[in-house]
Enzyme design. Structure first.
Site, PDB file in Angstrom:
ATOM      1  N   CYS A   2       0.937  -1.164  -0.056  1.00 60.14           N
ATOM      2  CA  CYS A   2       0.108  -0.207  -0.184  1.00 60.14           C
ATOM      3  C   CYS A   2       0.963   1.402  -0.027  1.00 60.14           C
ATOM      4  O   CYS A   2       1.947   1.250   0.616  1.00 60.14           O
ATOM      5  CB  CYS A   2      -1.127  -0.135   1.437  1.00 60.14           C
ATOM      6  N   TRP A  75      -3.024  -2.602  -1.679  1.00 65.40           N
ATOM      7  CA  TRP A  75      -2.531  -3.982  -2.063  1.00 65.40           C
ATOM      8  C   TRP A  75      -3.366  -4.656  -0.859  1.00 65.40           C
ATOM      9  O   TRP A  75      -3.077  -4.612   0.398  1.00 65.40           O
ATOM     10  CB  TRP A  75      -1.169  -4.242  -2.002  1.00 65.40           C
ATOM     11  N   ASN A 101      -1.117   1.846   5.618  1.00 62.17           N
ATOM     12  CA  ASN A 101      -0.410   0.651   5.274  1.00 62.17           C
ATOM     13  C   ASN A 101       0.026  -0.283   6.388  1.00 62.17           C
ATOM     14  O   ASN A 101       0.974   0.194   7.099  1.00 62.17           O
ATOM     15  CB  ASN A 101       0.799   1.604   4.406  1.00 62.17           C
ATOM     16  N   GLY A 102      -0.128  -1.384   6.234  1.00 66.31           N
ATOM     17  CA  GLY A 102       0.092  -2.274   7.196  1.00 66.31           C
ATOM     18  C   GLY A 102      -0.960  -3.449   7.648  1.00 66.31           C
ATOM     19  O   GLY A 102      -1.973  -3.586   6.854  1.00 66.31           O
ATOM     20  N   GLU A 488      15.923 -16.984 -11.929  1.00 71.87           N
ATOM     21  CA  GLU A 488      15.579 -15.520 -11.981  1.00 71.87           C
ATOM     22  C   GLU A 488      14.797 -15.391 -13.219  1.00 71.87           C
ATOM     23  O   GLU A 488      13.830 -14.504 -13.220  1.00 71.87           O
ATOM     24  CB  GLU A 488      16.799 -14.771 -11.947  1.00 71.87           C
ATOM     25  N   LYS A 492      11.156 -13.998 -13.698  1.00 70.13           N
ATOM     26  CA  LYS A 492      10.494 -12.702 -14.484  1.00 70.13           C
ATOM     27  C   LYS A 492       9.419 -13.191 -15.265  1.00 70.13           C
ATOM     28  O   LYS A 492       8.487 -12.492 -15.496  1.00 70.13           O
ATOM     29  CB  LYS A 492      11.664 -12.411 -15.426  1.00 70.13           C
ATOM     30  N   GLU A 495       6.066 -13.972 -13.533  1.00 68.92           N
ATOM     31  CA  GLU A 495       5.227 -12.780 -12.664  1.00 68.92           C
ATOM     32  C   GLU A 495       4.929 -11.849 -13.816  1.00 68.92           C
ATOM     33  O   GLU A 495       3.757 -10.888 -13.259  1.00 68.92           O
ATOM     34  CB  GLU A 495       6.309 -12.176 -11.726  1.00 68.92           C
ATOM     35  N   LYS A 610       5.304  -3.818  -5.130  1.00 61.46           N
ATOM     36  CA  LYS A 610       6.761  -3.804  -5.382  1.00 61.46           C
ATOM     37  C   LYS A 610       7.432  -3.872  -4.005  1.00 61.46           C
ATOM     38  O   LYS A 610       8.545  -4.456  -3.703  1.00 61.46           O
ATOM     39  CB  LYS A 610       7.118  -2.354  -5.671  1.00 61.46           C
TER      40      LYS A 610
HETATM   41  C1  F6R Z   1      10.814 -10.125  -8.446  1.00 60.20           C
HETATM   42  C2  F6R Z   1      10.744  -9.145  -7.474  1.00 60.20           C
HETATM   43  C3  F6R Z   1      10.519  -9.884  -6.071  1.00 60.20           C
HETATM   44  C4  F6R Z   1      11.377  -8.976  -4.951  1.00 60.20           C
HETATM   45  C5  F6R Z   1      11.024  -9.756  -3.490  1.00 60.20           C
HETATM   46  C6  F6R Z   1      11.942  -9.082  -2.362  1.00 60.20           C
HETATM   47  O1  F6R Z   1      10.802  -9.525  -9.769  1.00 60.20           O
HETATM   48  O2  F6R Z   1      10.825  -7.916  -7.582  1.00 60.20           O
HETATM   49  O3  F6R Z   1      10.661 -11.253  -5.949  1.00 60.20           O
HETATM   50  O4  F6R Z   1      12.763  -9.287  -5.300  1.00 60.20           O
HETATM   51  O5  F6R Z   1       9.739  -9.354  -3.309  1.00 60.20           O
HETATM   52  O6  F6R Z   1      11.823  -7.629  -2.490  1.00 60.20           O
HETATM   53  P1  F6R Z   1      13.007  -6.696  -2.067  1.00 60.20           P
HETATM   54  O7  F6R Z   1      14.268  -6.740  -2.559  1.00 60.20           O
HETATM   55  O8  F6R Z   1      12.523  -5.382  -1.951  1.00 60.20           O
HETATM   56  O9  F6R Z   1      13.271  -7.259  -0.521  1.00 60.20           O
END
Ligand code: F6R
Length: 615
Positions: A2, A75, A101-102, A488, A492, A495, A610
């Site tokens: 969020c 979210w 957010n939470g 990876e 990609k 997702e 994200k």
């Molecule tokens: C995939 C992606 C996620 C993040 C994961 C960890 O493309 O972006 O798998 O890598 O959610 O996120 P961070 O790196 O922000 O801890």
């Protein structure tokens, strides 16, 4: 997850909040809403869908005037994404509005208690419970909004970044944080509130990042007052100067942030080693490592904790640390590590990798490791993020803001930082000769220009993408340093294009996945010239004899794979340990083009966000 935005000052709040929410959509995008004080009353407009849907909805629902407002992009955690569950939420009296957010974990018990006292609820959310709890405390205790929030938050179990205002006191916004990020931009007679600084970057470069368990009362015409939620003690505000600029958070002519970020990798990798890799002096300098060299040199092992793409970067680092610095490495999913009872000692070094620096599981794994006495080193992209602050020391990746939900430049820059660390430790431990070290740093310095060259394969990759966009499954194979790249690549693709994909170590194929191969199965094989090449060529032959379609990533000048593969994508020659920085590029492009051709929302794939600040 969020995203939250707020404004109090002398400008129209609406455009600031809407634009800010768009910049925070990477944090969640299943519903959006805004609450404005229009000078007389509180007006709320909210809807399932994206911020663009909110803009249309609010056109009909509210007058967009007012210099005080809060907004939210969601979210969903509690309650399905629909109009009613969208934030902001108002209290029963209609006086208070909140964005959150939470997660409030004990919301059910609090809700029952409030219902027994006559409160009613429109939504299924934990947030509506919180705003009514605040209202209840405010009335019962006859206290001001700030005090009521403080008392209420002391009854709450969970995580939050909140912003609340009271329409009967429109000169004030109260914010609080535990476990979810919150920044305040300080302008002249105006304040901006947001989950990160991107919504207010064109208005001010001065920001305060609230720490966990802090709240702030923001009053127009007065200074911001920060207090500890637990004991009410005052905290001195620490105002930071932001380094970010507007260009970094715009698409810059690309169709999608993901494509822009793929193309930014040469620059991002250079920025990662700039000032650290000093080729002329043949040294690597990393303050976080130098200052804690003893900890690294005395470490029994390195434990890497991370999630998703960052976990894949950790796997690449495992190969590199063990090869270069001869330190045993274990790589753990933070979400598993934190709920095991892992054996951790004071002689362990834990490296936490996170682009956002806010991932809840990674943060919890760090806290666990610290509680057991381990030294924790963070590799983060977002400056000032929770993980950057929670770790004992660290190194930023300097990739710049990554807005596309699918990680691209975060991955390659994480690998770059970890490679620099491994090389630095190799010299300190004497596990690499000075001539090898010199050769390695020369090679590493050449990677950005090789990536630049490699990005020219874009049109060729697009042609390949056209032929596989209707696939339902895909297999990715790699060995050694490129096994994590296979994982990876598969992540990609799944997702952003929603095609099922699996990554496997090439040699494991014969232990099961080979049963999947038929003439409809595209298999992406990484077959670099120095990476167990002959073995991988045999794997390719095994796939071909079962009619699988081969897309091979090979080193320039390859001949053997070219003869048997359906398609080849050439990467420039490099040291095998650095090849993941190259092999990953065509895989990012392949996923991108397939997803675009399938009309998927590349930057905001369904169900994702994200920054994963929930468990
Ligand atoms: C995939 C992606 C996620 C993040 C994961 C960890 O493309 O972006 O798998 O890598 O959610 O996120 P961070 O790196 O922000 O801890």
């Amino acid at each position: 997850m969020c995203g939250i935005v707020g404004y109090i000052g002398h400008r129209e709040a609406y455009p600031i909040i809407i634009e800010g929410l768009k910049r925070l959509e990477y944090r969640g995008y299943d519903s959006a809403g805004i609450a404005l004080f229009d000078g007389n009353d509180l007006k709320i407009s909210k809807t399932k869908g994206k911020v663009s849907d909110l803009e249309q909805r609010s056109e009909q629902e509210i007058t967009k005037n007012g210099s005080l407002g809060i907004g939210h992009t969601r979210w969903a955690t509690h309650g399905v994404p629909n109009d009613v569950n969208s934030h902001p939420h108002a209290s029963n009296s209609g006086d208070l509005a909140i964005i959150h957010n939470g997660i409030i974990e004990n919301y059910d018990a609090l809700k029952k208690e409030l219902i027994s006292r006559g409160y009613t609820f429109q939504s299924d959310t934990d947030t509506e419970v919180l705003i009514n709890l605040i209202e209840d405390v405010k009335k019962k205790e006859n206290v001001k909004l700030g005090k009521a929030i403080q008392i209420a938050l002391n009854q709450v179990i969970g995580a939050y970044a909140i912003a609340v205002f009271d329409k009967t006191k429109p000169g004030e916004v109260v914010i609080a944080r535990l476990g979810s990020p919150l920044a305040v931009g300080i302008g002249k007679d105006e304040f901006f509130i947001a989950s990160d600084a991107s919504p207010f970057i064109e208005y001010t470069k001065n920001a305060i990042y609230l720490e966990d368990e802090e709240m702030a009362i923001i009053r127009l015409g007065k200074d911001i007052k920060i207090r500890k939620i637990k004991d009410d003690s005052l905290v001195d505000p620490y105002v930071q100067e932001l380094q970010m600029n507007l260009e970094q958070i715009e698409k810059g002519g690309y169709d999608h942030f993901m494509l822009k970020e793929i193309h930014e990798q040469p620059r991002a990798i250079r920025d990662t080693y700039r000032g650290r890799l000093l080729r002329d002096k043949a040294i690597i300098k990393m303050a976080g490592v130098e200052d804690n060299m003893k900890k690294f040199l005395n470490a029994d092992r390195i434990i890497i904790v991370a999630c998703g793409t960052s976990w894949h970067a950790g796997l690449v680092a495992e190969y590199i640390f063990e090869e270069f610095s001869r330190i045993p490495v274990e790589v753990e999913y933070a979400s598993e590590f934190r709920y095991r009872n892992p054996v951790i000692t004071e002689k362990d070094v834990v490296i936490a990798i996170s682009q956002s620096g806010e991932t809840a599981d990674t943060l919890a794994a760090i806290k666990l490791a610290k509680s057991k006495g381990a030294f924790v080193f963070g590799v983060c992209n977002v400056v000032g993020s929770s993980i950057a602050r929670e770790t004992d020391a660290g190194a930023y990746t300097h990739a710049g803001p990554e807005i596309g939900v699918a990680s691209t430049k975060a991955f390659t820059t994480q690998i770059t930082v970890l490679t620099l660390m491994a090389l630095r430790l190799a010299r300190a431990k004497g596990t690499m000769s000075s001539s090898d070290f010199r050769l390695h740093i020369q090679e590493l310095e050449l990677i950005p220009q090789k990536v630049e060259q490699l990005l020219k394969v874009d049109e060729h990759v697009k042609d390949i993408a056209k032929q596989y966009l209707l696939s339902t499954n895909c297999l990715y194979l790699g060995r050694g340093y490129n096994f994590p790249v296979a994982l990876e690549g598969a992540l990609k693709l799944k997702e952003i294009s929603y095609i099922h994909a699996e990554g496997y170590p090439a040699a494991e194929m014969k232990h099961g996945p080979i049963a999947l191969i038929d003439d409809r199965m595209p298999v992406i094989v990484i077959a670099t010239s120095k990476g167990h090449y002959e073995k991988v060529v045999s794997n390719i032959q095994e796939i071909k004899s079962r009619k699988g379609k081969i897309i091979a990533i090979v080193t320039k000048g390859d001949t053997a794979v070219k003869e048997i593969a359906d398609h080849v994508i050439e990467i420039p020659e490099s040291e095998e340990a650095f090849s993941p920085l190259l092999t990953t590029i065509p895989l990012q492009l392949l996923s991108y083009h397939i997803a675009v051709m399938r009309n998927c929302n590349v930057d905001q794939p369904r169900n994702l966000a994200k920054s994963v600040t929930v468990e």
